[in-house]
Design an enzyme around this catalytic site. Sequence first.
Site, PDB file in Angstrom:
ATOM      1  N   SER A  10      22.270  49.351  -8.223  1.00 59.86           N
ATOM      2  CA  SER A  10      20.818  49.201  -8.355  1.00 59.86           C
ATOM      3  C   SER A  10      20.145  49.627  -7.049  1.00 59.86           C
ATOM      4  CB  SER A  10      20.461  47.746  -8.656  1.00 59.86           C
ATOM      5  OG  SER A  10      20.657  46.942  -7.501  1.00 59.86           O
ATOM      6  N   ASP A  79      23.375  35.582  -5.077  1.00 61.23           N
ATOM      7  CA  ASP A  79      24.067  35.970  -6.314  1.00 61.23           C
ATOM      8  C   ASP A  79      25.567  35.707  -6.242  1.00 61.23           C
ATOM      9  OD1 ASP A  79      21.723  36.918  -7.448  1.00 61.23           O
ATOM     10  OD2 ASP A  79      22.005  38.941  -6.657  1.00 61.23           O
ATOM     11  N   THR A 121      10.234  35.497 -16.582  1.00 58.00           N
ATOM     12  CA  THR A 121      11.325  35.221 -15.632  1.00 58.00           C
ATOM     13  C   THR A 121      12.583  34.852 -16.415  1.00 58.00           C
ATOM     14  OG1 THR A 121      12.123  33.921 -13.748  1.00 58.00           O
ATOM     15  CG2 THR A 121      10.711  32.764 -15.303  1.00 58.00           C
ATOM     16  N   ARG A 125      15.778  28.186 -12.550  1.00 57.73           N
ATOM     17  CA  ARG A 125      15.121  27.490 -11.441  1.00 57.73           C
ATOM     18  C   ARG A 125      13.623  27.786 -11.424  1.00 57.73           C
ATOM     19  NH1 ARG A 125      13.239  29.263  -6.728  1.00 57.73           N
ATOM     20  NH2 ARG A 125      14.176  31.289  -7.152  1.00 57.73           N
ATOM     21  N   LYS A 127      11.732  28.861 -13.879  1.00 60.82           N
ATOM     22  CA  LYS A 127      11.085  28.284 -15.068  1.00 60.82           C
ATOM     23  C   LYS A 127      10.810  26.804 -14.846  1.00 60.82           C
ATOM     24  CE  LYS A 127      13.202  31.030 -18.669  1.00 60.82           C
ATOM     25  NZ  LYS A 127      14.244  31.056 -19.681  1.00 60.82           N
ATOM     26  N   ARG A 143      14.945  40.410 -17.546  1.00 61.77           N
ATOM     27  CA  ARG A 143      16.182  40.774 -16.863  1.00 61.77           C
ATOM     28  C   ARG A 143      16.018  42.171 -16.294  1.00 61.77           C
ATOM     29  NH1 ARG A 143      21.536  39.897 -18.533  1.00 61.77           N
ATOM     30  NH2 ARG A 143      21.798  41.322 -16.785  1.00 61.77           N
ATOM     31  N   THR A 148      12.708  47.818 -12.759  1.00 63.13           N
ATOM     32  CA  THR A 148      12.625  47.637 -14.217  1.00 63.13           C
ATOM     33  C   THR A 148      11.765  46.424 -14.562  1.00 63.13           C
ATOM     34  OG1 THR A 148      14.917  48.370 -14.274  1.00 63.13           O
ATOM     35  CG2 THR A 148      14.040  47.473 -16.317  1.00 63.13           C
ATOM     36  N   ARG A 149      11.941  45.351 -13.811  1.00 61.74           N
ATOM     37  CA  ARG A 149      11.170  44.142 -14.088  1.00 61.74           C
ATOM     38  C   ARG A 149       9.681  44.395 -13.896  1.00 61.74           C
ATOM     39  NH1 ARG A 149      14.424  39.022 -11.485  1.00 61.74           N
ATOM     40  NH2 ARG A 149      16.459  40.000 -11.613  1.00 61.74           N
TER      41      ARG A 149
HETATM   42  N1  PBG Z   1      19.105  37.821  -9.132  1.00 59.86           N
HETATM   43  C1  PBG Z   1      18.579  39.091  -8.734  1.00 59.86           C
HETATM   44  C2  PBG Z   1      18.292  39.140  -7.294  1.00 59.86           C
HETATM   45  N2  PBG Z   1      19.240  38.914  -6.386  1.00 59.86           N
HETATM   46  C3  PBG Z   1      18.675  38.993  -5.153  1.00 59.86           C
HETATM   47  C4  PBG Z   1      17.348  39.285  -5.302  1.00 59.86           C
HETATM   48  C5  PBG Z   1      16.367  39.456  -4.230  1.00 59.86           C
HETATM   49  C6  PBG Z   1      16.926  39.482  -2.834  1.00 59.86           C
HETATM   50  C7  PBG Z   1      17.343  38.139  -2.312  1.00 59.86           C
HETATM   51  O1  PBG Z   1      16.892  37.097  -2.804  1.00 59.86           O
HETATM   52  O2  PBG Z   1      18.137  38.115  -1.368  1.00 59.86           O
HETATM   53  C8  PBG Z   1      17.091  39.405  -6.664  1.00 59.86           C
HETATM   54  C9  PBG Z   1      15.814  39.721  -7.308  1.00 59.86           C
HETATM   55  C10 PBG Z   1      14.896  38.539  -7.459  1.00 59.86           C
HETATM   56  O3  PBG Z   1      15.340  37.390  -7.492  1.00 59.86           O
HETATM   57  O4  PBG Z   1      13.675  38.775  -7.587  1.00 59.86           O
END
Ligand code: PBG
Length: 301
Positions: A10, A79, A121, A125, A127, A143, A148-149
Amino acid sequence: MLIKIGTRKSKLALWQANYLKGEIENLGLKAELVLIDSLGDIDKTSELGKLNQTGIFTKALDNALLDKEIHLAIHSLKDYPTVPPDGITITSTGQREDPRDVLVNNDVERDITASVFNIGTGSIRRKAQWKYKYKNTIFHNLRGNVPTRLEKLWDSDWDGIIMAHAGLNRLSMLNDQCTTLDWMIPAPSQGVLGISYRTDDPFIAKLTAQLQVEEVELCSQVERKFLNLLEGGCSAPIGALAKIKGDQIVFKGSLHDPNGYEAFFVEKTVDKGECLSQVSDWVNEILVAGGDKIMLKIKAQ
Ligand SMILES: NCc1[nH]cc(CCC(=O)O)c1CC(=O)O
């Protein structure tokens, strides 16, 4: 030696990977990117909550590490599961971005005090925390990667979507349609980058130690320990944010009922050296206050 950095494909992942490549090159080493698809990138439709896996974005990178196809992998630390698979170490790297969430408004003119919100969203968390504050909200599943979002928002009649400041800023997509949500408690380690590597690779261990910022690492460890002890293997609406102030750490943590009816908070200021050993007390405070019932409900689902 050419250091192979595993990354997802991505835009945000590639930004992060290129950042790390630059940092490694600044140490006088050579590095290249190895692009790897994750299950989370292949299945773009299931709700994240239903896929019910921290790790769907990281498993393919873990496998590439263990198969020695790469030396290390770069992640958004939030993540990455709090407990890595056997043989893998996870560490923070570099400075933290602004950890907060933002509301991206579809229409800047819209009255934010309006009675019903339509919010996109996919995060349980976000929500739960939003619903706790704004009862009359309709959520729309969202998602996909960051660009894309945003496209889904522009194509919708929703009021807005909630995103991490960090991702938007890294992709230069923050603008006057973004409102920082100071009241929302971010995901543990939001805005922090993570490196995973084979625990038995001393060369990479030394390299990652050089790229680590002590205070960022401590805050990440505190937040992720809170997450790990509180959720115990399932996935719950948990927020955590630690900040260093001099010799102390200021910590805010939260657990929300997924429907936003109830919430439990802790706010602590303690000496830096003591914070990690106190996290289990903070978790217990939340559980004893009634958080235990929320966790039982979540685990039963
Ligand atoms: N789950 C997706 C994700 N993983 C990390 C980020 C943003 C960068 C970060 O939080 O370090 C995002 C996008 C978001 O939550 O908007």
